[in-house]
Design a protein around this motif. Structure first.
Motif, short mmCIF file in Angstrom:
data_model
loop_
_atom_site.label_atom_id
_atom_site.label_comp_id
_atom_site.label_asym_id
_atom_site.label_seq_id
_atom_site.Cartn_x
_atom_site.Cartn_y
_atom_site.Cartn_z
N THR A 103 -21.29 67.39 52.72
CA THR A 103 -20.88 66.34 51.15
C THR A 103 -20.47 66.42 49.73
OG1 THR A 103 -23.76 66.90 51.19
CG2 THR A 103 -22.92 65.30 49.25
N VAL A 104 -20.05 65.91 49.29
CA VAL A 104 -18.26 65.79 48.31
C VAL A 104 -19.35 65.49 47.00
CG1 VAL A 104 -16.42 65.77 48.01
CG2 VAL A 104 -17.02 66.00 50.45
N GLN A 105 -19.03 66.57 46.31
CA GLN A 105 -19.64 65.95 44.73
C GLN A 105 -17.82 65.74 44.32
OE1 GLN A 105 -23.59 66.81 44.66
NE2 GLN A 105 -22.41 66.00 43.21
N LEU A 106 -17.95 64.44 43.93
CA LEU A 106 -17.05 64.14 42.89
C LEU A 106 -16.92 63.97 41.32
CD1 LEU A 106 -17.21 60.96 44.91
CD2 LEU A 106 -14.77 63.25 45.12
N ASP A 107 -16.02 64.38 40.77
CA ASP A 107 -15.63 64.58 39.40
C ASP A 107 -14.53 63.75 38.50
OD1 ASP A 107 -15.84 65.32 37.10
OD2 ASP A 107 -14.38 67.07 37.07
N VAL A 108 -15.31 62.24 38.60
CA VAL A 108 -14.28 61.22 37.64
C VAL A 108 -14.20 61.15 36.65
CG1 VAL A 108 -14.11 58.94 37.90
CG2 VAL A 108 -15.19 60.05 40.30
N ARG A 109 -13.19 61.22 36.07
CA ARG A 109 -12.91 61.11 34.34
C ARG A 109 -11.85 60.32 34.28
NH1 ARG A 109 -14.94 65.93 32.28
NH2 ARG A 109 -16.35 67.05 33.40
N CYS A 110 -11.41 59.13 33.05
CA CYS A 110 -10.74 59.00 32.84
C CYS A 110 -10.25 60.31 31.07
CB CYS A 110 -11.16 56.96 31.82
SG CYS A 110 -10.14 56.42 31.14
N GLY A 111 -9.00 60.09 31.34
CA GLY A 111 -9.19 61.34 30.38
C GLY A 111 -9.83 62.92 29.90
N GLU A 112 -10.69 62.63 29.29
CA GLU A 112 -11.96 64.31 29.31
C GLU A 112 -13.20 63.76 29.65
OE1 GLU A 112 -10.76 67.66 29.25
OE2 GLU A 112 -9.01 66.69 29.30
N GLU A 113 -13.26 62.11 29.28
CA GLU A 113 -14.91 61.83 29.79
C GLU A 113 -14.97 61.05 30.91
OE1 GLU A 113 -16.81 60.89 27.29
OE2 GLU A 113 -15.06 61.53 25.62
N LYS A 114 -15.96 61.91 31.77
CA LYS A 114 -17.10 61.73 33.28
C LYS A 114 -16.97 60.78 33.07
CE LYS A 114 -18.97 64.20 36.13
NZ LYS A 114 -19.66 66.14 36.39
N VAL A 115 -16.72 59.73 34.10
CA VAL A 115 -17.20 58.49 33.59
C VAL A 115 -17.90 57.92 35.44
CG1 VAL A 115 -14.71 57.12 33.10
CG2 VAL A 115 -14.74 57.45 35.79
N LEU A 116 -18.12 58.83 35.89
CA LEU A 116 -18.97 58.83 37.11
C LEU A 116 -20.42 59.97 37.01
CD1 LEU A 116 -16.88 57.16 40.50
CD2 LEU A 116 -18.39 55.57 38.13
#
Length: 138
Positions: free
Chosen positions: A112-125
């Motif tokens: 299981t892979v935890q993803l950290d998805v960001r646009c700039g500093e904002e987490k979007v997912l």
């Protein structure tokens, strides 16, 4: 991809999203919602301007996982919550989507892979995860 451990990190990957990217995705997906190409229509709905397609954001996130896994068929599942829109300005720079990930669990040959998805500093997912088939450890 033979040995994995909890805590292993995926390489961080960045994707550049421009208005051209959105037009191409709209053509491929058939999603021609005007919030993905018209600042006027996006603004009428209270959005900060044109935003990227949620499914495009998710697909790029999974691309980081499939590149790491080495075979798209090894990704057996995914989950996410769309927490923030990805605004894409009408300029040459566009927006940058950054995807990082870490193996949080291994069970019965599935990581299981935890993803950290960001646009700039904002987490979007939010709560974004992918399940990846791996070889059993000896």
């Amino acid at each position: 991809m033979s040995e994995f451990a909890v805590g292993d990190e995926l390489p961080t990957v960045s994707f550049r999203l421009t208005r051209e990217t959105l037009v191409r995705y709209a053509g491929a997906s058939g999603d021609f919602n005007p919030i993905h190409y018209s600042d006027h229509q996006a603004g009428r709905l209270g959005l900060p301007g044109v935003i990227a397609h949620g499914m495009l954001t998710m697909a790029l996130s999974l691309r980081a996982v499939t590149d790491w896994a080495g075979d798209p068929a090894k990704v057996t599942g995914c989950f996410t919550r769309f927490t923030r829109p990805v605004p894409v300005p009408d300029d040459d720079a566009g927006a940058e989507l950054t995807v990082a990930g870490k193996v949080s669990k291994i069970d019965s040959g599935v990581a299981t892979v935890q993803l950290d998805v960001r646009c700039g500093e904002e987490k979007v997912l939010g709560m974004a995860t992918a399940e990846v088939l791996i070889e059993e450890r000896s």
